[in-house]
Each structure stands twice: as structure tokens, then as C-alpha cells.
Design a protein around this motif. Structure first.
Motif, PDB file in Angstrom:
ATOM      1  N   ALA A  91      30.531  35.943  20.421  1.00 13.52           N
ATOM      2  CA  ALA A  91      31.683  35.082  20.719  1.00 13.52           C
ATOM      3  C   ALA A  91      31.193  33.697  21.106  1.00 13.52           C
ATOM      4  N   PRO A  92      31.366  32.720  20.250  1.00 14.09           N
ATOM      5  CA  PRO A  92      30.915  31.356  20.548  1.00 14.09           C
ATOM      6  C   PRO A  92      31.884  30.641  21.483  1.00 14.09           C
ATOM      7  N   VAL A  93      32.092  31.231  22.651  1.00  7.48           N
ATOM      8  CA  VAL A  93      32.959  30.639  23.667  1.00  7.48           C
ATOM      9  C   VAL A  93      32.079  30.197  24.830  1.00  7.48           C
ATOM     10  N   GLU A  94      32.690  29.614  25.849  1.00  6.51           N
ATOM     11  CA  GLU A  94      31.950  29.266  27.060  1.00  6.51           C
ATOM     12  C   GLU A  94      31.973  30.472  28.000  1.00  6.51           C
ATOM     13  N   TRP A  95      30.818  31.100  28.170  1.00  5.64           N
ATOM     14  CA  TRP A  95      30.720  32.248  29.075  1.00  5.64           C
ATOM     15  C   TRP A  95      30.412  31.733  30.485  1.00  5.64           C
ATOM     16  N   VAL A  96      31.281  32.056  31.426  1.00  5.79           N
ATOM     17  CA  VAL A  96      31.240  31.481  32.776  1.00  5.79           C
ATOM     18  C   VAL A  96      30.885  32.569  33.793  1.00  5.79           C
ATOM     19  N   PRO A  97      29.801  32.417  34.561  1.00  3.37           N
ATOM     20  CA  PRO A  97      29.470  33.429  35.573  1.00  3.37           C
ATOM     21  C   PRO A  97      30.486  33.425  36.714  1.00  3.37           C
ATOM     22  N   THR A  98      30.921  34.599  37.107  1.00  2.00           N
ATOM     23  CA  THR A  98      31.835  34.736  38.242  1.00  2.00           C
ATOM     24  C   THR A  98      31.253  35.741  39.227  1.00  2.00           C
ATOM     25  N   ARG A  99      31.700  35.645  40.453  1.00  4.73           N
ATOM     26  CA  ARG A  99      31.254  36.559  41.493  1.00  4.73           C
ATOM     27  C   ARG A  99      32.443  36.978  42.355  1.00  4.73           C
ATOM     28  N   GLY A 100      32.669  38.275  42.430  1.00  7.90           N
ATOM     29  CA  GLY A 100      33.578  38.815  43.423  1.00  7.90           C
ATOM     30  C   GLY A 100      35.055  38.629  43.192  1.00  7.90           C
ATOM     31  N   LEU A 101      35.490  38.328  41.966  1.00 13.44           N
ATOM     32  CA  LEU A 101      36.931  38.116  41.755  1.00 13.44           C
ATOM     33  C   LEU A 101      37.727  39.395  42.002  1.00 13.44           C
ATOM     34  N   VAL A 102      37.312  40.490  41.378  1.00 13.81           N
ATOM     35  CA  VAL A 102      38.044  41.745  41.580  1.00 13.81           C
ATOM     36  C   VAL A 102      37.744  42.310  42.963  1.00 13.81           C
ATOM     37  N   GLU A 103      36.533  42.090  43.454  1.00 16.73           N
ATOM     38  CA  GLU A 103      36.182  42.583  44.785  1.00 16.73           C
ATOM     39  C   GLU A 103      37.088  42.002  45.865  1.00 16.73           C
ATOM     40  N   ARG A 104      37.600  40.782  45.634  1.00 15.00           N
ATOM     41  CA  ARG A 104      38.556  40.198  46.592  1.00 15.00           C
ATOM     42  C   ARG A 104      39.810  41.047  46.709  1.00 15.00           C
ATOM     43  N   LEU A 105      40.201  41.641  45.592  1.00 11.69           N
ATOM     44  CA  LEU A 105      41.391  42.488  45.598  1.00 11.69           C
ATOM     45  C   LEU A 105      41.096  43.863  46.201  1.00 11.69           C
ATOM     46  N   ARG A 106      39.878  44.351  45.998  1.00  8.34           N
ATOM     47  CA  ARG A 106      39.514  45.696  46.445  1.00  8.34           C
ATOM     48  C   ARG A 106      39.251  45.787  47.938  1.00  8.34           C
ATOM     49  N   ILE A 107      39.060  44.656  48.614  1.00  6.77           N
ATOM     50  CA  ILE A 107      38.601  44.684  49.991  1.00  6.77           C
ATOM     51  C   ILE A 107      39.627  45.307  50.940  1.00  6.77           C
ATOM     52  N   LYS A 108      40.919  45.156  50.608  1.00  7.28           N
ATOM     53  CA  LYS A 108      41.975  45.788  51.409  1.00  7.28           C
ATOM     54  C   LYS A 108      42.569  46.939  50.593  1.00  7.28           C
ATOM     55  N   LYS A 109      42.595  48.119  51.191  1.00  4.42           N
ATOM     56  CA  LYS A 109      42.987  49.324  50.475  1.00  4.42           C
ATOM     57  C   LYS A 109      44.501  49.539  50.520  1.00  4.42           C
ATOM     58  N   THR A 110      45.018  50.057  49.413  1.00  4.31           N
ATOM     59  CA  THR A 110      46.416  50.465  49.368  1.00  4.31           C
ATOM     60  C   THR A 110      46.565  51.816  50.072  1.00  4.31           C
ATOM     61  N   PRO A 111      47.783  52.209  50.422  1.00 10.86           N
ATOM     62  CA  PRO A 111      47.972  53.537  51.028  1.00 10.86           C
ATOM     63  C   PRO A 111      47.417  54.667  50.169  1.00 10.86           C
ATOM     64  N   GLU A 112      47.526  54.560  48.844  1.00 12.68           N
ATOM     65  CA  GLU A 112      46.989  55.605  47.974  1.00 12.68           C
ATOM     66  C   GLU A 112      45.466  55.625  48.033  1.00 12.68           C
ATOM     67  N   GLU A 113      44.845  54.466  48.068  1.00  9.57           N
ATOM     68  CA  GLU A 113      43.392  54.425  48.194  1.00  9.57           C
ATOM     69  C   GLU A 113      42.946  55.029  49.524  1.00  9.57           C
ATOM     70  N   VAL A 114      43.658  54.721  50.584  1.00 11.28           N
ATOM     71  CA  VAL A 114      43.322  55.295  51.891  1.00 11.28           C
ATOM     72  C   VAL A 114      43.437  56.813  51.846  1.00 11.28           C
ATOM     73  N   ARG A 115      44.466  57.314  51.181  1.00 13.26           N
ATOM     74  CA  ARG A 115      44.632  58.769  51.088  1.00 13.26           C
ATOM     75  C   ARG A 115      43.447  59.419  50.393  1.00 13.26           C
ATOM     76  N   LEU A 116      42.951  58.803  49.345  1.00 14.18           N
ATOM     77  CA  LEU A 116      41.815  59.368  48.617  1.00 14.18           C
ATOM     78  C   LEU A 116      40.535  59.308  49.452  1.00 14.18           C
ATOM     79  N   ILE A 117      40.348  58.217  50.203  1.00 11.57           N
ATOM     80  CA  ILE A 117      39.188  58.123  51.093  1.00 11.57           C
ATOM     81  C   ILE A 117      39.300  59.177  52.199  1.00 11.57           C
ATOM     82  N   GLN A 118      40.483  59.373  52.731  1.00 14.80           N
ATOM     83  CA  GLN A 118      40.680  60.392  53.758  1.00 14.80           C
ATOM     84  C   GLN A 118      40.331  61.780  53.220  1.00 14.80           C
ATOM     85  N   LYS A 119      40.712  62.055  51.985  1.00 14.67           N
ATOM     86  CA  LYS A 119      40.376  63.337  51.384  1.00 14.67           C
ATOM     87  C   LYS A 119      38.868  63.491  51.244  1.00 14.67           C
ATOM     88  N   ALA A 120      38.199  62.426  50.798  1.00 16.14           N
ATOM     89  CA  ALA A 120      36.740  62.472  50.684  1.00 16.14           C
ATOM     90  C   ALA A 120      36.091  62.693  52.043  1.00 16.14           C
TER      91      ALA A 120
END
Length: 346
Positions: free
Chosen positions: A103-132
Motif C-alpha cells: 500500500a503506497p500510503v503514508e504509514w503513521v506510527p501510533t501508540r496506545g490509541l485503543v489502550e486509551r479505551l481499554r483502561i477503564k473496564k465496562t461492567p461486562e469486562e469486570v464480570r469476566l475479570i471477576q470470574k477469572a
């Protein structure tokens, strides 16, 4: 997904190519993320995988997906335009070079974009961690009656793993640590062939992975009567844990908690033997943001799930670590483990 698209706009990106398995699973729900990627554009997200996973993608993916042959994959990348972000901390350089050829596009390095969203857990995510975490709690209870002089560290690790897998875990969260006697001074002392001896302390650090989400638990206990000087190490570490938990709340800078732990150990003459950070976030990865260390600028917020795991390690003598997994709430925190953390001799 809309929040991620807004992040793309803020970064001036036309698309984002995600390869980190935790991020692929977070956005898609696909349980084989090592063999898939997610491409996010300003129109939405798309799971990319191959013909081995047609049925699985149909059953699991909560976003649209494409099953691509080698030729179709080539055509997909050739059709990209603009500035495309990639995960700089995950994508190998050789793979990036391949993408640049496709792909002859401009490839841009990124860091932590999705991790910003993952840092706070939803109630469903908390439930799965509690099960673990519940799986880990029960596994620990099950091995205690098996502990006696002569039992090998690896035998306890195998019993823990067997229980976790038999009761629904996908896997252990990481290689199980069972470190007894002088090996307790190894923070990452993965279970060995060493036989546990009378009068030794044993540190067990492990967790379960359940539907992609992890738990993390550490307990240190004695086998028979333990030398008072070794027991003093345990008392000091437990004191640190209690002091930190008394201060843990939303709005608290993470590095202040790490500093508190070191001040308490300094009073006990043990600060030099605390050789790792106080804790870390837990979720789709067993080590993720936020970090509880001296270098972070992160502040605790409701919805974060973090470990608090002070430890001291005296080479050639002994080591102790006690770890709790906690959910930061609006008013304080919730313990996710239901195990007692006090001194125990078996």
C-alpha cells in the motif's frame, strides 16, 4: 467505536491497522486474535482473517469481517488511501516493510490509541475479570491441602493449572510462579523441580484467563514453623499492602501509591529489597495500563482494574509478595479476590 473514530480524526488519520491481539479481541470479540487484524476507518471497523476462521468469525465477531485469500489481502491493501496508522509497539519492522510495498500510503506510527479505551473496564469486562479471579481463588484453596515437605514446586503449579482448565479457564494468565525457600527471592521464580522444605516460605503467583480476560493473585505462606526473621518480611509486606489500600481511591495519582509503599518499607529497613513497581492494570492483557510506579502520570479512575503487589526479596535468604486485584469504584475500591491475605502456616 465512535470514540476510536474520533481519536482517528484527532490524529489526522484516515485509517488504523491493528495487529495487537488484545486490541483485535477488544474491538471484535474474536477469540483467535493472533490470526486476525482489525482495520478501522472513519466509516467503522472491519475484522480481517483467513479461510480457517470463516465459521468462527461468523459466530463471534461483533463487527463486520472479511475472509481474505492471499490475493484478496493484497488487493485490500492496494486499495487504501491517505494516512494509515499502525501499532508501532507491536508491528514488526519486516511486516511494516511488506505493508509499505503493498500500500503506497503514508504509514503513521501510533501508540496506545485503543489502550486509551481499554483502561477503564465496562461492567461486562469486570464480570469476566471477576470470574477469572474466582477461578484463581478456588484453585489456591484446592492446593493448600497438598502442600507438605517434599512436594515439588512444579507439582503445585500443575495442580493449579489443571484446576483452572478443568473449570473453564482458557489458560493460565502467565507461567505459574511457585518459589520456595531461597527461590522466593526471585520475583519471577517460575515453578521448578525444587522440593519444598519444612520451615520455608512459599510464594505462589498465578492467574486465570477466562474469555480473554485475566486475573492475577499472589500469596506467600509458611510450611510448618517459619523463622521469625522470615516472618518479619511477611509482616512488613502486609503492612505496605494495608497502607496502600487505605489510600487507594479515584483521583489518586498512581505514582503516589508507589511512593507510599516505598516509604513504609524504608521505615522497616527493607526499601532496597523492593525491586519492581507496586502494580499494574489487568484486563485483556495481564499487564496493561495503568501502571502503579514512580514514572507514570496516570491518575486512578472508576472502572480501572489494578493489582497492588508489594514485595521484598533478599537473595540467598527468602522473599515475600502479597497481591490483591482491585476495581477502582466511585467511592474507593472493591477487592476482586475473596481470599484471606493474612499469615498462614500449613
Amino acid at each position: 467505536m465512535q470514540e476510536l473514530i474520533r481519536l482517528l480524526e484527532q490524529e489526522g488519520l484516515d485509517g488504523l491497522y491493528l495487529t495487537r491481539p488484545e486490541n483485535v479481541r477488544y474491538l471484535s470479540g474474536f477469540s483467535s486474535p493472533e490470526d486476525a487484524q482489525v482495520y478501522v476507518s472513519r466509516e467503522g471497523a472491519l475484522l480481517l482473517t483467513d479461510g480457517r476462521y470463516t465459521v468462527q468469525a461468523e459466530e463471534e465477531s461483533r463487527i463486520p469481517f472479511k475472509i481474505l485469500t492471499r490475493e484478496e489481502r493484497k488487493a485490500f491493501f492496494e486499495g487504501l488511501e491517505g494516512r494509515i496508522g499502525f501499532e508501532a509497539e507491536h508491528l514488526p519492522y519486516a511486516r511494516l516493510e511488506e505493508l509499505r510495498e503493498l500500500a503506497p500510503v503514508e504509514w503513521v506510527p501510533t501508540r496506545g490509541l485503543v489502550e486509551r479505551l481499554r483502561i477503564k473496564k465496562t461492567p461486562e469486562e469486570v464480570r469476566l475479570i471477576q470470574k477469572a479471579q474466582a477461578l484463581a481463588d478456588e484453585a489456591f484453596r484446592r492446593i493448600l491441602p497438598l502442600v507438605s515437605p517434599g512436594v515439588k514446586e512444579v507439582e503445585l503449579a500443575l495442580e493449579l493449572e489443571f484446576y483452572l482448565r478443568r473449570h473453564g479457564a482458557e489458560a493460565t494468565a502467565f507461567p505459574i510462579i511457585v518459589a520456595s525457600g531461597p527461590r522466593g527471592a526471585m520475583p519471577h521464580g517460575v515453578a521448578s523441580e525444587k522440593a519444598i522444605q519444612e520451615g520455608e516460605m512459599v510464594t505462589v503467583d498465578f492467574g486465570a484467563r477466562y474469555k480473554g480476560y485475566h486475573s492475577d493473585l499472589t500469596r506467600t505462606f509458611g510450611v510448618g514453623r517459619v523463622d521469625p526473621e522470615k516472618k518479619r518480611l511477611f509482616d512488613a509486606v502486609l503492612l505496605v499492602l494495608e497502607e496502600v489500600l487505605a489510600q487507594l481511591a479515584p483521583g489518586k495519582p498512581a505514582k503516589e501509591l508507589d511512593a507510599l509503599a516505598r516509604r513504609v518499607l524504608e521505615k522497616e529497613g527493607l526499601k532496597a529489597y523492593f525491586t519492581h513497581s507496586l502494580g499494574h492494570g489487568v484486563g485483556l492483557a495481564v499487564h496493561e495500563a495503568p501502571g502503579l510506579n514512580a514514572y507514570t502520570e496516570e491518575v486512578l479512575e472508576p472502572g480501572m482494574v489494578v493489582t497492588v503487589e508489594p514485595g521484598v526479596y533478599l537473595p540467598g535468604f527468602a522473599g515475600v509478595r502479597v497481591e490483591e486485584l482491585v476495581l477502582v469504584t466511585e467511592t474507593g475500591f472493591e477487592l476482586l479476590s475473596r481470599l484471606d491475605r493474612g499469615w498462614l502456616e500449613v
